[in-house]
Design a protein around this motif. Structure first.
Motif, PDB file in Angstrom:
ATOM      1  N   ASN A  79      -8.893  66.020 -18.519  1.00 14.77           N
ATOM      2  CA  ASN A  79     -10.044  65.155 -17.768  1.00 14.77           C
ATOM      3  C   ASN A  79     -10.388  66.437 -16.785  1.00 14.77           C
ATOM      4  O   ASN A  79     -11.552  66.385 -16.530  1.00 14.77           O
ATOM      5  N   MET A  80      -9.332  66.834 -16.023  1.00 15.52           N
ATOM      6  CA  MET A  80      -9.911  67.900 -15.208  1.00 15.52           C
ATOM      7  C   MET A  80     -10.584  69.044 -15.563  1.00 15.52           C
ATOM      8  O   MET A  80     -11.654  69.676 -14.833  1.00 15.52           O
ATOM      9  N   LYS A  81     -10.039  69.510 -16.580  1.00 12.54           N
ATOM     10  CA  LYS A  81     -10.754  70.633 -17.322  1.00 12.54           C
ATOM     11  C   LYS A  81     -12.101  70.489 -17.805  1.00 12.54           C
ATOM     12  O   LYS A  81     -12.979  71.117 -17.427  1.00 12.54           O
ATOM     13  N   ILE A  82     -12.240  69.195 -18.373  1.00 13.65           N
ATOM     14  CA  ILE A  82     -13.703  68.618 -18.694  1.00 13.65           C
ATOM     15  C   ILE A  82     -14.486  68.837 -17.504  1.00 13.65           C
ATOM     16  O   ILE A  82     -15.596  69.217 -17.463  1.00 13.65           O
ATOM     17  N   LYS A  83     -14.008  68.175 -16.363  1.00 14.82           N
ATOM     18  CA  LYS A  83     -14.776  67.834 -15.168  1.00 14.82           C
ATOM     19  C   LYS A  83     -15.196  69.111 -14.663  1.00 14.82           C
ATOM     20  O   LYS A  83     -16.271  69.471 -13.758  1.00 14.82           O
ATOM     21  N   ALA A  84     -14.144  69.995 -14.508  1.00 13.81           N
ATOM     22  CA  ALA A  84     -14.300  71.472 -13.852  1.00 13.81           C
ATOM     23  C   ALA A  84     -15.513  72.097 -14.402  1.00 13.81           C
ATOM     24  O   ALA A  84     -16.411  72.881 -13.906  1.00 13.81           O
ATOM     25  N   LYS A  85     -15.397  71.977 -15.640  1.00 14.36           N
ATOM     26  CA  LYS A  85     -16.515  72.524 -16.450  1.00 14.36           C
ATOM     27  C   LYS A  85     -17.924  72.057 -16.233  1.00 14.36           C
ATOM     28  O   LYS A  85     -18.916  72.559 -15.980  1.00 14.36           O
ATOM     29  N   GLU A  86     -17.915  70.446 -16.353  1.00  8.45           N
ATOM     30  CA  GLU A  86     -19.215  69.885 -15.900  1.00  8.45           C
ATOM     31  C   GLU A  86     -19.578  70.096 -14.862  1.00  8.45           C
ATOM     32  O   GLU A  86     -20.978  70.346 -14.548  1.00  8.45           O
ATOM     33  N   GLN A  87     -18.855  70.106 -13.761  1.00  5.72           N
ATOM     34  CA  GLN A  87     -19.290  70.356 -12.364  1.00  5.72           C
ATOM     35  C   GLN A  87     -19.529  71.842 -11.787  1.00  5.72           C
ATOM     36  O   GLN A  87     -19.502  72.118 -10.670  1.00  5.72           O
ATOM     37  N   LYS A  88     -19.427  72.572 -12.969  1.00  4.65           N
ATOM     38  CA  LYS A  88     -19.389  74.120 -12.679  1.00  4.65           C
ATOM     39  C   LYS A  88     -18.348  74.459 -11.501  1.00  4.65           C
ATOM     40  O   LYS A  88     -18.907  75.104 -10.570  1.00  4.65           O
ATOM     41  N   ILE A  89     -17.242  73.966 -11.300  1.00 11.54           N
ATOM     42  CA  ILE A  89     -16.403  74.336 -10.457  1.00 11.54           C
ATOM     43  C   ILE A  89     -15.713  75.822 -10.231  1.00 11.54           C
ATOM     44  O   ILE A  89     -15.256  76.056 -11.458  1.00 11.54           O
ATOM     45  N   LYS A  90     -16.226  76.385  -9.199  1.00 12.37           N
ATOM     46  CA  LYS A  90     -15.565  77.995  -9.404  1.00 12.37           C
ATOM     47  C   LYS A  90     -14.330  78.152  -8.697  1.00 12.37           C
ATOM     48  O   LYS A  90     -13.482  78.901  -8.987  1.00 12.37           O
ATOM     49  N   GLU A  91     -14.182  77.736  -7.424  1.00 15.27           N
ATOM     50  CA  GLU A  91     -12.900  77.669  -6.636  1.00 15.27           C
ATOM     51  C   GLU A  91     -11.878  76.984  -7.022  1.00 15.27           C
ATOM     52  O   GLU A  91     -12.025  75.683  -7.149  1.00 15.27           O
ATOM     53  N   ALA A  92     -10.725  77.533  -6.985  1.00 13.96           N
ATOM     54  CA  ALA A  92      -9.464  76.773  -7.368  1.00 13.96           C
ATOM     55  C   ALA A  92      -9.100  75.758  -6.313  1.00 13.96           C
ATOM     56  O   ALA A  92      -8.586  74.758  -6.852  1.00 13.96           O
TER      57      ALA A  92
END
Ligand SMILES: Nc1nc2c(ncn2[C@@H]2O[C@H](COP(=O)(O)OP(=O)(O)OP(=O)(O)O)[C@@H](O)[C@H]2O)c(=O)[nH]1
Ligand SMILES: [Mg+2]
Lengths: 320, 446
Positions: A79-92
């Motif tokens: 779920n985190m991976k999907i959301k990180a992609k969706e929300q275009k998260i760049k910073e760790a």
């Protein structure tokens, strides 16, 4: 609590000590393992770090080490991976918020307060040695302090000196206790307990039961009988069945929760021994798979070492 | 459950790879992913799993896949062998003191089962002819002393107690004196459960240790413990240099991966397992059983066993052909003997074959004790002699006897036995053909 993200004051002190040399280093090693958790996640999520598979693998390791379990861990990470992609998260470090969100989402589903009406019978169940009797002592203290009339029922008639143990807690709390001989039928102790509760107008009836492994058919039948007696004899009462889980328990806790729930309709969990180094992450799996909420946590052997569980606080505590 | 599907998953991975060949890096990596999940679900500590996987991967790479095993099965076999080795290759027992009493100290977290296990251990040692006492050093938990007293009286073992106002150190010392003066030869000290991070209480254990110098400090571990068990075991071991571990509550349905973690971090043997609430429910630890429980792949393991016996069957067929062609040699004889050693008493095996006249078997009535001697004799023969026994003349016999530390008569009698066996095997084989006795039931053709 699952406070692996919590900044730990001791940590800096330990780092300080480390300068003292190898021997001290070794000695401090163990305390450090514990505190390392925080240090680790911070280093994992330090600024400038790329969000890649390796990062997720490290987060996975942290969840596994907290006993969250492979299946739930994978679910969370996916779920985190999907959301990180969706929300275009760049910073760790933003990943931390995502992780909090994921765990919170699991824990808060169907959340409802633990309402105690009068009278309420609380049946305390669980495998051997998890802390049932001690927790009853703590619960009695809590409800007494709230001005309730509390009655203890000694339905562990099996383990050596179990009745004496509960009696000590009754004495400490200055509350009444209903007991039979060791070896007598536990359902009939509960029967008498309910009769007494009605006669004396008790608000909270706390029933101790013998520790039993969930895979023992006959012992689970015995427990069902106790539960049936409670339902039948105490029809005007609210009945709660609380399963006590030891935070050090691994994946088997899911099986325990499942089978106890099937047998006696477990309505909540008390997670004990969180004053140790175990993280009790298994409750996330249990919530996710069986939707059983955690109601209390045990944080020591003293009478006050019981806290109410609140999933929002719980998750917040992870990241404080 | 994840485990049932593990077999399936592995078989999928190796579907295309059925048959012979070496295990490639890719095969092994894929298989190890699943093994890793299996071990984690069994609660083996993450770091221990990682190390284990690395070791096994290294061992597996490039290995020739065993005949009649699929690569998947072969990997599982390696995993299982490695797990068993890690669990400790043999059973280990209590160290008894030369100068009684033997002092055993039980330590562990709250609720791990120390009191009950102390009682079980006392009962077990009593049944082995010891004269134990139990010592109530848990002065903290309500009714802990009473609990031990009830346990003690139910197994007729006295309980030494000084109430809950004396320090555990003094109680332990008092108990040892008491045992010495009253001829008790084992002292089992039940201590209070405590957290491994509770420095004060951990120091208390150290003080008890220093005061009475136990022969055995046993860490009692709940088999259901999860990842944290490594921290617990490390702390107790570092503080007390424990001698072994007792694993409790194995009558539950946990896979018990904690056993592996504890072994891996402390390198101390698991000595006993407790598996029930009765005071007789304690037994010596068997590493191999624990390994397959953790791996949770009983079905795959029995499959592997079967596959291995298929190999043996193939060999048996070859052997049968040899006998029919009168080529049965001492080498074959030796191999059969070695196979038989694992199968129990030989006459019993013979008696299992339908239609065999036991009186005809007089000549091959080899006792298990003789097998060692026979091995020695055959191993002293040259290759040529083993293949073709008819060349063994007087001087050769003398050399063989000297080489194997036996007499010429013993060499003679073996050669005679060998000829008889050869003849008899031919009879069996013929019999097998005529009466349709399954070839597999022949003892020499497992
Ligand atoms: N550190 C710590 N110890 C606890 C906690 N709760 C219980 N214990 C300890 O755990 C041990 C077992 O507790 P009990 O209350 O006897 O457990 P139980 O489930 O009633 O045990 P059985 O009736 O024998 O099955 C005792 O030594 C308690 O003091 C806790 O939250 N933290
Ligand atoms: Mg109890």
């Amino acid at each position: 609590m699952l406070n692996f993200f919590k900044k730990n004051k001791k940590e800096d002190a330990n780092l300080e000590k480390d300068k003292k040399g190898l021997y001290q280093k070794l000695k401090d090693g163990l305390t450090r393992t514990r505190n390392n958790f925080t240090a680790k996640i911070d280093s994992i999520l330090s600024l400038g770090r790329k969000i890649d598979d390796e990062l997720f693998e490290e987060l996975e390791e942290i969840l596994i080490l907290a006993d969250v379990g492979v299946v739930t861990t994978e679910k969370i990470i996916e779920n985190m991976k999907i959301k990180a992609k969706e929300q275009k998260i760049k910073e760790a470090d933003k990943i931390k918020d995502l992780l909090a969100e994921e765990i919170y989402n699991i824990m808060e589903v169907n959340e409802r307060p633990f309402n105690i009406t009068s009278p309420t019978l609380i049946l305390i169940v669980g495998v051997n040695g998890v802390g049932k009797t001690t927790t009853i002592g703590k619960l009695a203290n809590k409800y007494k302090n709230e001005g309730k009339k509390v009655l203890l029922v000694a339905a562990d008639t099996f383990r050596a000196a179990a009745i004496d143990q509960l009696e000590v807690w009754a004495g400490r709390n200055n509350c009444e206790i209903i007991k039979h001989e060791e070896g007598s039928d536990p359902a009939s102790v509960v029967f008498d307990g309910i009769k007494a509760a009605k006669a004396r107008g008790a608000d909270i009836i706390l029933c101790d039961t013998a520790g039993r492994l969930h895979n023992k058919k006959n012992l689970m039948e015995e427990l069902k009988k106790i539960y049936r007696v409670a339902q039948r004899e105490f029809d005007n009462a609210n009945i709660e069945t609380l399963l006590v889980l030891d935070a050090t328990t691994g994946q088997n806790a899911v099986q325990q929760a499942k089978i106890f729930k099937e047998a006696v309709n477990v309505t909540g969990i008390i997670l004990t021994k969180l004053d140790g180094t175990a993280k009790g992450g298994i409750v996330i799996s249990i919530k996710s798979e069986l939707d059983i909420p955690v109601r209390f946590i045990g944080v020591g052997e003293g009478i006050d070492d019981l806290q109410e569980f609140d999933s929002e606080k719980f998750v917040r505590a992870l990241f404080e | 459950m994840a485990f049932e599907s593990l077999t399936g998953k592995l078989q999928d991975i190796f579907k295309k790879l059925r048959g012979k060949g070496k295990l490639s890096e890719k095969d092994v990596k894929e298989a190890m992913k699943e093994v890793k999940i299996a071990l984690l679900e069994a609660d083996v500590n993450f770091k221990v799993v990682k190390e284990f996987i690395n070791t096994v991967t290294e061992k597996s790479l490039g290995q020739e896949v065993m005949e009649s095993l699929t690569p998947a099965q072969h990997v599982i076999k390696i995993v299982n062998d490695e797990l068993t080795a890690l669990m400790g290759s043999k059973e280990s027992k209590i160290n008894f003191s030369d100068k009684p009493p033997t002092i055993i100290m039980m330590v562990g977290l709250q609720g791990s089962g120390k009191t009950t296990t102390s009682g079980k251990l006392a009962n077990y040692l009593k049944s082995k002819g010891k004269n134990p006492i139990l010592v109530a050093c848990d002065v903290y938990r309500p009714a802990a002393i009473k609990q031990l007293q009830v346990v003690g009286s139910s197994i007729n073992v006295p309980v030494f107690s000084m109430g809950d106002k004396t320090t555990p150190v003094d109680i332990a010392k008092g108990a040892v004196d008491f045992a010495k003066n009253n001829n008790y030869n084992v002292v089992i000290i039940d201590t209070a459960g405590r957290l491994h991070i509770d420095e004060e209480l951990m120091d208390e254990l150290k003080n008890i240790k220093d005061a009475v110098n136990p022969n055995e400090i046993l860490l009692v571990v709940d088999a259901m413990t999860g990842q944290d068990v490594v921290n617990v075991a490390e702390s107790f071991n570092e503080k007390l240099d424990i001698d072994g571990v007792i694993l409790t509550k194995l009558d539950g349905d946990t896979r018990g991966g904690a056993a592996l973690s504890v072994k891996a971090v402390t390198h101390k043997p698991i000595k006993f397992i407790a598996s029930g609430e009765k005071l007789t429910d304690i037994e010596v630890f068997h590493p191999d059983r624990m390994a397959s429980r953790i791996l949770g792949m009983g079905d795959v393991l029995s499959l592997i066993e079967k596959a291995q016996s298929q190999i043996d069957e193939k060999k048996a067929l070859e052997l049968q052909k040899k006998i029919l062609d009168q080529q049965f040699s001492f080498d074959d004889f030796l191999e059969q003997l070695q196979g038989l050693k694992n199968m129990g008493p030989i006459d019993q095996l013979f008696s299992m074959i339908p239609g065999v006249n036991m009186s005809k078997l007089k000549g091959v009535n080899v006792s298990d004790k003789d097998i060692k001697r026979i091995e020695a004799i055959i191993q002293s023969m040259t290759k040529e002699e083993r293949q073709n026994p008819s060349i063994i003349n007087g001087s050769r016999k003398k050399r063989i006897a000297a080489g194997s530390g036996t007499s010429i008569q013993q060499v003679n009698s073996l050669i005679k036995q060998f000829e008889q066996t050869k003849k008899m095997m031919k009879q069996f084989t013929d019999l097998g053909k005529s009466t349709k006795i399954g070839k597999r039931r022949m003892p020499f053709f497992r």
